[in-house]
Design an enzyme around this catalytic site. Sequence first.
Site, PDB file in Angstrom:
ATOM      1  N   TYR A  33       0.821  -1.206   0.000  1.00  0.00           N
ATOM      2  CA  TYR A  33       0.000   0.000   0.000  1.00  0.00           C
ATOM      3  C   TYR A  33       0.855   1.256   0.000  1.00  0.00           C
ATOM      4  O   TYR A  33       2.071   1.203   0.181  1.00  0.00           O
ATOM      5  CB  TYR A  33      -0.946   0.008   1.203  1.00  0.00           C
ATOM      6  N   LYS A 144       6.345  -1.859   1.862  1.00  0.00           N
ATOM      7  CA  LYS A 144       5.164  -1.301   2.545  1.00  0.00           C
ATOM      8  C   LYS A 144       4.014  -2.303   2.408  1.00  0.00           C
ATOM      9  O   LYS A 144       3.067  -2.099   1.645  1.00  0.00           O
ATOM     10  CB  LYS A 144       4.827   0.084   1.949  1.00  0.00           C
ATOM     11  N   GLU A 176      12.342   2.229  13.953  1.00  0.00           N
ATOM     12  CA  GLU A 176      11.416   3.283  13.522  1.00  0.00           C
ATOM     13  C   GLU A 176      10.199   3.273  14.429  1.00  0.00           C
ATOM     14  O   GLU A 176      10.166   2.537  15.416  1.00  0.00           O
ATOM     15  CB  GLU A 176      11.020   3.069  12.057  1.00  0.00           C
ATOM     16  N   LEU A 200      11.028   1.314   6.978  1.00  0.00           N
ATOM     17  CA  LEU A 200      10.426   1.787   5.732  1.00  0.00           C
ATOM     18  C   LEU A 200      11.183   3.050   5.297  1.00  0.00           C
ATOM     19  O   LEU A 200      11.405   3.943   6.121  1.00  0.00           O
ATOM     20  CB  LEU A 200       8.953   2.136   5.966  1.00  0.00           C
TER      21      LEU A 200
HETATM   22  N1  PDD Z   1       2.894   5.220   7.547  1.00  0.00           N
HETATM   23  N2  PDD Z   1       7.523   3.693   8.951  1.00  0.00           N
HETATM   24  C1  PDD Z   1       6.337   3.063   8.974  1.00  0.00           C
HETATM   25  C2  PDD Z   1       6.271   1.696   9.568  1.00  0.00           C
HETATM   26  C3  PDD Z   1       5.200   3.697   8.447  1.00  0.00           C
HETATM   27  O1  PDD Z   1       4.026   3.051   8.448  1.00  0.00           O
HETATM   28  C4  PDD Z   1       5.307   5.009   7.911  1.00  0.00           C
HETATM   29  C5  PDD Z   1       4.146   5.738   7.331  1.00  0.00           C
HETATM   30  C6  PDD Z   1       6.568   5.622   7.932  1.00  0.00           C
HETATM   31  C7  PDD Z   1       6.781   7.011   7.355  1.00  0.00           C
HETATM   32  O2  PDD Z   1       6.767   6.980   5.954  1.00  0.00           O
HETATM   33  P1  PDD Z   1       6.282   8.246   5.109  1.00  0.00           P
HETATM   34  O3  PDD Z   1       7.089   9.413   5.550  1.00  0.00           O
HETATM   35  O4  PDD Z   1       6.552   7.869   3.702  1.00  0.00           O
HETATM   36  O5  PDD Z   1       4.813   8.441   5.393  1.00  0.00           O
HETATM   37  C8  PDD Z   1       7.651   4.936   8.435  1.00  0.00           C
HETATM   38  C9  PDD Z   1       1.730   5.746   6.874  1.00  0.00           C
HETATM   39  C10 PDD Z   1       1.516   7.189   7.071  1.00  0.00           C
HETATM   40  C11 PDD Z   1       0.531   4.888   7.209  1.00  0.00           C
HETATM   41  O6  PDD Z   1       0.690   3.683   7.296  1.00  0.00           O
HETATM   42  O7  PDD Z   1      -0.568   5.425   7.319  1.00  0.00           O
END
Ligand code: PDD
Length: 283
Positions: A33, A144, A176, A200
């Site tokens: 996703y 992801k 993270e 991620l």
């Molecule tokens: N999540 N690490 C994880 C495990 C995440 O699920 C996310 C973001 C990030 C940050 O990635 P980015 O800056 O590209 O949003 C890091 C999204 C927002 C979600 O699952 O809704």
Amino acid sequence: METLGYYNGEIGLLDELRIPMNDRACWFGDGVYEAAISENYTIFALEEHINRFFNSVALLYMTPRITKIQLAELLNTLVHKLDSPAQFVYWQMTRGTAPRTHAFPEHTTPNLWVALKPFILQDIYQKIKLITVEDTRFLHCNIKTLNLLPNVLASEKAKQAGCAEAVFYRGNRITEGSHSNVHILKEGILRTAPKDNLILPGISRAHIITHCGKLGIAVDETPFTLEDMFGADEILISSTSSFCMSASHIDGYHVGGKAPELLRQLQDALLEEFHRYTQSTVH
Ligand code: PDD
């Protein structure tokens, strides 16, 4: 529309659209996703999200029925169907629809889902509280995928503790957050976990690194530890929906608050870029 669901071309309200039980998302969470946000009906950093999405798709050996350009066009069209110009823009691709067997089914093609709902940007300058949680996830955190159960459990644990986010540690290393990346500022240097299979590769993380370059802040992408985090000048979490927020407490201990100007510079730069992009880009 107030919300929008899309499934292989079918459109409806999120509460009403029906998905076949044999979609492999239901059996195995077999899919990937992306999550982005829009303002002024403009999806921020869409190209970067689409590139990461296609990378995740390839890492799960799926063959999309759509090109990157077609996907961008589709998303840009769908956001205009919502009443609200500011949206949480979510999409996922699942391996296909087939009776439950673990190995890839032979005669199926991927399914594309899109979910749109109104989004309100929170105050990114407010201080948040964090907890630490052992990272018990698998070794594919760079993809992801839909498989987020440890993240869900950690996020719930944070909520129960009255905190905004859970920070994962593996051994002594900070990986993270449950849905964010984690960074620290120490003596004018931004430290962030390296881009490996334990995190991620966040889009916001990439933007933070770019802004650090412009602001003359050195970046160290080697692993940092629990002790480094507790002793940091500032602790930052970043994600698409929260941009970059800083912590005042971790596990109930007071932390950070020692480099407010540097922190503010970074936060201002990120917000400014977002508003400039979404006000000036026309689709
Ligand atoms: N999540 N690490 C994880 C495990 C995440 O699920 C996310 C973001 C990030 C940050 O990635 P980015 O800056 O590209 O949003 C890091 C999204 C927002 C979600 O699952 O809704």
